[in-house]
Motif scaffolding. Structure first.
Motif, PDB file in Angstrom:
ATOM      1  N   THR B 164      -4.792  -7.399   6.254  1.00  0.00           N
ATOM      2  CA  THR B 164      -4.804  -6.972   4.551  1.00  0.00           C
ATOM      3  C   THR B 164      -6.013  -6.383   4.046  1.00  0.00           C
ATOM      4  O   THR B 164      -6.131  -5.231   3.404  1.00  0.00           O
ATOM      5  CB  THR B 164      -4.355  -8.064   3.769  1.00  0.00           C
ATOM      6  OG1 THR B 164      -3.342  -8.739   4.526  1.00  0.00           O
ATOM      7  CG2 THR B 164      -3.608  -7.539   2.584  1.00  0.00           C
ATOM      8  N   ALA B 165      -6.989  -7.274   4.223  1.00  0.00           N
ATOM      9  CA  ALA B 165      -8.722  -6.970   3.544  1.00  0.00           C
ATOM     10  C   ALA B 165      -9.240  -6.093   4.341  1.00  0.00           C
ATOM     11  O   ALA B 165     -10.310  -5.337   3.864  1.00  0.00           O
ATOM     12  CB  ALA B 165      -9.149  -8.289   3.407  1.00  0.00           C
ATOM     13  N   GLY B 166      -9.252  -5.742   5.750  1.00  0.00           N
ATOM     14  CA  GLY B 166     -10.145  -5.210   6.593  1.00  0.00           C
ATOM     15  C   GLY B 166     -10.521  -3.844   5.996  1.00  0.00           C
ATOM     16  O   GLY B 166     -11.692  -3.574   5.920  1.00  0.00           O
ATOM     17  N   ARG B 167      -9.581  -3.114   5.892  1.00  0.00           N
ATOM     18  CA  ARG B 167      -9.848  -1.571   5.603  1.00  0.00           C
ATOM     19  C   ARG B 167     -10.573  -1.302   4.255  1.00  0.00           C
ATOM     20  O   ARG B 167     -11.240  -0.614   3.959  1.00  0.00           O
ATOM     21  CB  ARG B 167      -8.551  -0.639   5.844  1.00  0.00           C
ATOM     22  CG  ARG B 167      -8.133  -0.516   7.021  1.00  0.00           C
ATOM     23  CD  ARG B 167      -6.992   0.297   7.374  1.00  0.00           C
ATOM     24  NE  ARG B 167      -6.268   0.258   8.677  1.00  0.00           N
ATOM     25  CZ  ARG B 167      -6.777   0.822   9.712  1.00  0.00           C
ATOM     26  NH1 ARG B 167      -7.834   1.776   9.374  1.00  0.00           N
ATOM     27  NH2 ARG B 167      -6.565   0.395  10.933  1.00  0.00           N
ATOM     28  N   SER B 168     -10.099  -2.387   3.529  1.00  0.00           N
ATOM     29  CA  SER B 168     -10.668  -2.330   2.065  1.00  0.00           C
ATOM     30  C   SER B 168     -12.075  -2.711   2.311  1.00  0.00           C
ATOM     31  O   SER B 168     -13.076  -2.198   1.574  1.00  0.00           O
ATOM     32  CB  SER B 168     -10.145  -3.189   1.189  1.00  0.00           C
ATOM     33  OG  SER B 168      -8.873  -2.669   0.867  1.00  0.00           O
ATOM     34  N   ILE B 169     -12.604  -3.544   3.185  1.00  0.00           N
ATOM     35  CA  ILE B 169     -14.001  -4.228   3.248  1.00  0.00           C
ATOM     36  C   ILE B 169     -14.723  -3.114   4.061  1.00  0.00           C
ATOM     37  O   ILE B 169     -15.944  -2.588   3.582  1.00  0.00           O
ATOM     38  CB  ILE B 169     -14.032  -5.286   4.303  1.00  0.00           C
ATOM     39  CG1 ILE B 169     -13.362  -6.726   3.487  1.00  0.00           C
ATOM     40  CG2 ILE B 169     -15.395  -5.704   4.466  1.00  0.00           C
ATOM     41  CD1 ILE B 169     -13.264  -7.895   4.376  1.00  0.00           C
ATOM     42  N   ALA B 170     -14.068  -2.284   5.022  1.00  0.00           N
ATOM     43  CA  ALA B 170     -14.653  -1.219   5.520  1.00  0.00           C
ATOM     44  C   ALA B 170     -14.824   0.012   4.606  1.00  0.00           C
ATOM     45  O   ALA B 170     -16.015   0.463   4.541  1.00  0.00           O
ATOM     46  CB  ALA B 170     -13.627  -0.496   6.708  1.00  0.00           C
ATOM     47  N   GLY B 171     -14.243   0.150   3.512  1.00  0.00           N
ATOM     48  CA  GLY B 171     -14.598   1.229   2.602  1.00  0.00           C
ATOM     49  C   GLY B 171     -15.539   0.763   1.646  1.00  0.00           C
ATOM     50  O   GLY B 171     -16.480   1.591   1.297  1.00  0.00           O
ATOM     51  N   TRP B 172     -15.474  -0.593   1.390  1.00  0.00           N
ATOM     52  CA  TRP B 172     -16.459  -1.117   0.560  1.00  0.00           C
ATOM     53  C   TRP B 172     -18.067  -1.079   0.915  1.00  0.00           C
ATOM     54  O   TRP B 172     -18.869  -0.789   0.170  1.00  0.00           O
ATOM     55  CB  TRP B 172     -16.162  -2.557   0.064  1.00  0.00           C
ATOM     56  CG  TRP B 172     -17.117  -3.530  -0.526  1.00  0.00           C
ATOM     57  CD1 TRP B 172     -17.419  -3.298  -1.970  1.00  0.00           C
ATOM     58  CD2 TRP B 172     -17.645  -4.651  -0.109  1.00  0.00           C
ATOM     59  NE1 TRP B 172     -18.342  -4.127  -2.183  1.00  0.00           N
ATOM     60  CE2 TRP B 172     -18.376  -5.039  -1.072  1.00  0.00           C
ATOM     61  CE3 TRP B 172     -17.872  -5.282   1.158  1.00  0.00           C
ATOM     62  CZ2 TRP B 172     -19.263  -6.046  -1.137  1.00  0.00           C
ATOM     63  CZ3 TRP B 172     -18.548  -6.379   1.085  1.00  0.00           C
ATOM     64  CH2 TRP B 172     -19.270  -6.729   0.080  1.00  0.00           C
ATOM     65  N   ILE B 173     -17.975  -1.291   2.397  1.00  0.00           N
ATOM     66  CA  ILE B 173     -19.229  -1.370   3.020  1.00  0.00           C
ATOM     67  C   ILE B 173     -20.145   0.028   2.744  1.00  0.00           C
ATOM     68  O   ILE B 173     -21.357   0.044   2.504  1.00  0.00           O
ATOM     69  CB  ILE B 173     -19.246  -1.280   4.481  1.00  0.00           C
ATOM     70  CG1 ILE B 173     -18.764  -2.963   4.580  1.00  0.00           C
ATOM     71  CG2 ILE B 173     -20.526  -1.118   5.068  1.00  0.00           C
ATOM     72  CD1 ILE B 173     -18.542  -3.089   6.053  1.00  0.00           C
ATOM     73  N   ASN B 174     -19.337   1.154   2.924  1.00  0.00           N
ATOM     74  CA  ASN B 174     -19.826   2.481   2.535  1.00  0.00           C
ATOM     75  C   ASN B 174     -19.501   3.080   1.096  1.00  0.00           C
ATOM     76  O   ASN B 174     -19.718   4.193   1.112  1.00  0.00           O
ATOM     77  CB  ASN B 174     -19.442   3.570   3.645  1.00  0.00           C
ATOM     78  CG  ASN B 174     -20.284   3.460   4.929  1.00  0.00           C
ATOM     79  OD1 ASN B 174     -21.439   3.065   4.774  1.00  0.00           O
ATOM     80  ND2 ASN B 174     -19.675   3.472   6.039  1.00  0.00           N
ATOM     81  N   GLU B 175     -19.296   2.205   0.439  1.00  0.00           N
ATOM     82  CA  GLU B 175     -18.616   2.679  -1.279  1.00  0.00           C
ATOM     83  C   GLU B 175     -17.754   3.946  -0.872  1.00  0.00           C
ATOM     84  O   GLU B 175     -17.751   4.724  -1.831  1.00  0.00           O
ATOM     85  CB  GLU B 175     -19.970   3.000  -2.059  1.00  0.00           C
ATOM     86  CG  GLU B 175     -20.693   1.624  -2.228  1.00  0.00           C
ATOM     87  CD  GLU B 175     -21.994   2.206  -2.559  1.00  0.00           C
ATOM     88  OE1 GLU B 175     -22.486   3.282  -2.348  1.00  0.00           O
ATOM     89  OE2 GLU B 175     -22.918   1.162  -3.081  1.00  0.00           O
ATOM     90  N   ASN B 176     -16.770   3.826  -0.026  1.00  0.00           N
ATOM     91  CA  ASN B 176     -15.838   4.751  -0.026  1.00  0.00           C
ATOM     92  C   ASN B 176     -16.177   6.307   0.519  1.00  0.00           C
ATOM     93  O   ASN B 176     -15.365   7.107   0.139  1.00  0.00           O
ATOM     94  CB  ASN B 176     -14.892   4.693  -1.127  1.00  0.00           C
ATOM     95  CG  ASN B 176     -13.565   3.973  -0.545  1.00  0.00           C
ATOM     96  OD1 ASN B 176     -13.523   3.704   0.404  1.00  0.00           O
ATOM     97  ND2 ASN B 176     -12.566   3.744  -1.541  1.00  0.00           N
ATOM     98  N   LYS B 177     -17.655   6.425   0.736  1.00  0.00           N
ATOM     99  CA  LYS B 177     -18.175   7.597   1.069  1.00  0.00           C
ATOM    100  C   LYS B 177     -17.733   8.079   2.536  1.00  0.00           C
ATOM    101  O   LYS B 177     -17.537   7.256   3.367  1.00  0.00           O
ATOM    102  CB  LYS B 177     -19.629   7.724   0.836  1.00  0.00           C
ATOM    103  CG  LYS B 177     -19.817   7.788  -0.355  1.00  0.00           C
ATOM    104  CD  LYS B 177     -21.480   8.001  -0.685  1.00  0.00           C
ATOM    105  CE  LYS B 177     -22.389   6.861  -0.227  1.00  0.00           C
ATOM    106  NZ  LYS B 177     -23.667   6.707  -0.550  1.00  0.00           N
ATOM    107  N   ILE B 178     -17.181   9.311   2.708  1.00  0.00           N
ATOM    108  CA  ILE B 178     -17.060   9.761   4.026  1.00  0.00           C
ATOM    109  C   ILE B 178     -18.329  10.086   4.621  1.00  0.00           C
ATOM    110  O   ILE B 178     -19.084  10.975   4.342  1.00  0.00           O
ATOM    111  CB  ILE B 178     -16.022  11.008   4.035  1.00  0.00           C
ATOM    112  CG1 ILE B 178     -14.807  10.634   3.112  1.00  0.00           C
ATOM    113  CG2 ILE B 178     -15.871  11.366   5.567  1.00  0.00           C
ATOM    114  CD1 ILE B 178     -13.723  10.078   4.152  1.00  0.00           C
ATOM    115  N   MET B 179     -18.682   9.266   5.646  1.00  0.00           N
ATOM    116  CA  MET B 179     -19.954   9.497   6.270  1.00  0.00           C
ATOM    117  C   MET B 179     -19.776  10.529   7.638  1.00  0.00           C
ATOM    118  O   MET B 179     -18.792  10.578   8.058  1.00  0.00           O
ATOM    119  CB  MET B 179     -20.698   8.162   6.807  1.00  0.00           C
ATOM    120  CG  MET B 179     -20.559   7.001   5.996  1.00  0.00           C
ATOM    121  SD  MET B 179     -21.363   7.455   4.494  1.00  0.00           S
ATOM    122  CE  MET B 179     -22.709   6.310   4.574  1.00  0.00           C
ATOM    123  N   ASN B 180     -20.924  11.084   7.447  1.00  0.00           N
ATOM    124  CA  ASN B 180     -20.635  12.222   8.592  1.00  0.00           C
ATOM    125  C   ASN B 180     -22.086  12.436   9.521  1.00  0.00           C
ATOM    126  O   ASN B 180     -23.119  12.562   8.672  1.00  0.00           O
ATOM    127  CB  ASN B 180     -20.444  13.539   7.776  1.00  0.00           C
ATOM    128  CG  ASN B 180     -19.668  14.382   9.014  1.00  0.00           C
ATOM    129  OD1 ASN B 180     -19.569  14.440  10.004  1.00  0.00           O
ATOM    130  ND2 ASN B 180     -19.031  15.604   8.520  1.00  0.00           N
TER     131      ASN B 180
END
Lengths: 361, 372
Positions: B164-180
């Motif tokens: 449940t939380a994993g993808r949200s934590i992943a987004g939170w680590i990069n502040e939901n920015k799409i890294m490239n």
């Protein structure tokens, strides 16, 4: 594990008495308490919005399908199984009903008449029953792991949804819209809006269906032989067998009921959203499992309560609304809070279980 | 020995060998693989054509359906290793691998890019990013492991938390920015998910092979296999034999964490970017299917990692075959489900028992007729 034999010896006579506070009851009470505390906090800190009865009814309206799905999930979990296909079955049911009702719009050269809502309901029930029968047979009589069987069911429903129709569309069927818009007013709980007009509180048909199902299943689990055998099978397969319970048939019935409830839940969901889409209700199965667990059902089987599941669904949805209205509207907070809550409940369950095991020794 | 057996059961020698072969665990995924290969051979032999293709950089790389099966099956195979161990020791499956892949990928991007979503140069070396990702995934694996081992929560439910939380934590680590990470910034980063210049075989294949060799060595030189099997079969009796079931379970979850980090690293390297909601989506289902296809009992106990790895490639081959016949990616699950159900039903113990009973009855009636 601690071996503390001596300290536990005096507890044995206590167990012989029919204790008023069994573990199941304790879990149920915790769930209800959490819901009440959470809702009161919401009313106290977030103010007016939560104090209106309509807010509560909105939670019910939005989660009627989830209550139904979770009830089915609870049934299966009590027998010691699991059904992770319910979310995608919901999606498939919504899509099939939508396509059937709008057949004159989508396929004008084949059909001239729009579909009837009643037949759509039969389709929904048929799909659910079909999934339940096949999965139940594979789980109960061929003794394949329920997780794998229902995983295949999930995949199948997911693929079929896009095969039936690949895009999202809103249903334009007039007869269905009338059913969808039907609102049942709750007397005496309305409120006055800013203009001073009286706005009655209402629930949708789905809520009535959900509550009926909760009551029926509660009675079934508590007072019927079938219901009690669910607990016996989940608690211990072998001793249930020795008691003369048909273990296979009981598991089969649980899965069929779960499938049927997924069909009903799918139709209720469809009545609420009024559209078909491949992305509908994705992840609903995990939500249903989480709600059942928060409601005090144990995945190990043999423990669970429909009333708890009902409050579990309400708690889960309330916490989502609270998080959203606290201003933490970044997408991640909702999921993280739900996961944290799930974690706490699991730890409480685990502690209760180990205490029970110790008491047995 | 053989002669005495023959004397005792003269009628069943041929049947005995066949049943002996068929009772081996590895047969199930192999048969599935053979069936897929046969299907492709008959339907369209061009499935097996391998060509040399020139990339934009002027290097030759291998291309073809078989290459893409081996290439894209790498992550599945790596994850299948960890999942088999987890299944064996704890009798349950980790459904959070997809979400943890998102976290691992996110950590890699965070370390490499820093705050900048499209950096002009890497903030740290790729090795450091990989090691940090491994450590973070191990921590999340340990979190799942502690819940399963010490709090005795069912694995599927315990990992539901991270699911449940994993993808949200992943987004939170990069502040939901799409890294490239663009090729101008770092050419090397893309090597791990694609091809190293001059080597025609995709790099993930080598990474997967390395993982397989490592796990083979670990299983050969440590007691991990024995311990996790005994814990999976009976935790109490293995405790009486001096094995700590909790530690063994925890170790398997940490190993799965490492596998997840490697798979996540390959996944981000393939695209040089990350999308939190789609990276590794539904991969947990594929991995669990691979383990089940490998004939490993999902309730714990004995395991065969080779069978799981073959199972992983079977799943990937199924996906590639379906894509080749223009099945839409959203429709693939339906066909996959049918194949899986057939395989599972055929390999179900109850069905097998019925089959052998039927065979016995047939032979008995034949014998009876001969006698009469």
């Amino acid at each position: 594990m601690l071996f503390t034999m001596n300290t536990n010896a005096p507890q044995v006579p206590k167990l012989k008495k029919r204790a008023g506070l069994t573990d199941t009851n304790l879990l149920l009470i915790i769930t209800i308490a959490v819901f009440v505390v959470m809702y009161t906090c919401a009313v106290a800190f977030l103010g007016e919005g939560f104090a209106k009865p309509q807010q509560f009814f909105n939670i019910l309206n939005e989660n009627a399908y989830m209550i139904i799905l979770s009830c089915g999930m609870t049934l299966v979990m009590i027998t010691g199984g699991i059904d992770i296909s319910v979310g995608q079955v919901t999606s498939l049911v919504a899509m099939c009903c939508a396509v059937y009702l709008d057949r004159n719009v989508l396929y004008p050269d084949k059909f001239s008449e729009p579909g009837a809502p009643f037949v759509a309901m039969l389709i929904a029930l048929g799909i659910g029953l079909g999934f339940g029968l096949v999965q139940g047979f594979l789980v109960a009589y061929l003794e394949i792991q329920p997780f794998i069987v229902t995983l295949a069911g999930l995949f199948f429903a997911k693929g079929m949804t896009t095969i039936v129709y690949a895009k999202q569309f809103n249903v334009a069927n007039e007869a269905f819209k009338n059913v969808k818009e039907t609102r049942i007013e709750v007397p005496g709980l309305g409120s006055t809006n800013r203009l001073g007009n009286y706005v009655p509180a209402y629930v949708e048909i789905g809520v009535i269906v959900a509550i009926l199902i909760v009551v029926l299943l509660f009675a079934l689990l508590r007072w019927t032989k079938t219901g009690r055998s669910f607990y016996a099978v989940g608690g211990n397969n072998q001793s249930a067998n020795m008691l003369g319970i048909n273990v296979k048939r009981t598991k089969f019935i649980a899965h069929v009921m779960c499938g049927l409830l997924a069909g009903i839940g799918g139709y209720v969901f469809f009545m609420h959203v009024g559209s078909g889409s491949p992305s509908h209700a994705s992840g609903a199965e995990m939500n249903a499992i989480a709600s059942s667990i928060v409601g005090g059902t144990m995945l190990t089987g043999g423990v669970g309560n429909i009333a708890g599941t009902f409050f579990g669904v309400l708690s889960m949805s309330t916490i989502k609304i609270i998080v959203a209205s606290l201003g933490l509207d970044e997408a991640w907070w909702t999921n993280i809070t739900v996961a944290a809550m799930l974690c706490i409940f699991l730890l409480v369950q685990s502690i209760i279980l180990s205490r029970k095991n110790k008491a047995k020794k | 020995m053989a002669t005495s057996q023959n004397l005792l059961q003269p009628k069943q020698t041929t049947g005995g060998i066949v049943t002996k072969i068929f009772s081996k665990q590895i047969v199930i995924p192999l048969i599935a693989l053979m069936a897929l290969v046969l299907f492709n051979l008959i339907a369209d032999p061009s499935f097996f054509h391998i060509t040399l293709k020139e990339t934009n950089d002027g290097y030759n790389v291998l291309a073809g359906n078989i290459i893409s099966v081996i290439d894209y099956g790498s992550e599945l195979a790596i994850l299948a290793i960890g999942m088999t161990l987890v299944t064996s020791s704890s009798g349950g499956q980790d459904i959070s691998v997809g979400a943890t892949i998102a976290i691992a990928g996110s950590v890699v991007m965070r370390v490499l890019c820093g705050e900048n979503s499209a950096p002009t140069e890497l903030q740290s070396s790729i090795i450091v990013a990989f090691i940090v990702a491994v450590i973070v995934s191990m921590l999340f694996g340990a979190f799942n492991g502690v819940l399963v081992a010490y709090f005795k929560i069912q694995p599927m439910v315990a990992t539901l938390i991270m699911f449940t939380a994993g993808r949200s934590i992943a987004g939170w680590i990069n502040e939901n920015k799409i890294m490239n990470i663009s090729p101008e910034c770092s050419r090397e980063f893309a090597y791990f998910g694609n091809n190293i210049p001059g080597i025609p075989v995709p790099t993930p294949v080598f990474i997967a092979a390395a993982c397989m060799i490592i796990i083979a060595l670990v299983l050969k030189f440590t007691n991990l296999r024995l311990y996790s099997q005994s814990v999976g079969i009976n935790p109490n009796s293995s405790k009486l034999n001096g094995i700590n079931p909790q530690t063994v379970k925890l170790i398997t979850y940490v190993i799965l964490g490492v596998c997840v980090a490697v798979a996540g690293f390959i996944k981000v390297s393939r695209l040089s970017t990350i999308n939190y909601s789609t990276i590794g989506k539904d991969i947990e289902m594929d991995v669990i299917l691979a383990v089940a296809l490998g004939g490993n009992p999902l309730g714990g106990g004995k395991f065969n990692i080779t069978a799981s790895i073959i199972g992983a490639y079977v799943i990937q081959m199924l996906t590639t075959t379906l894509t080749k016949y223009d099945v839409k990616s959203t429709e693939i699950p339906a066909y996959k489900a049918i194949v899986v159900i057939i395989l599972v039903v055929v390999s179900a113990p109850v069905v097998r028992q019925k089959m052998t009973q039927l065979k016995k009855k047939l032979t008995a009636s034949k014998v009876g007729k001969e006698v009469s």
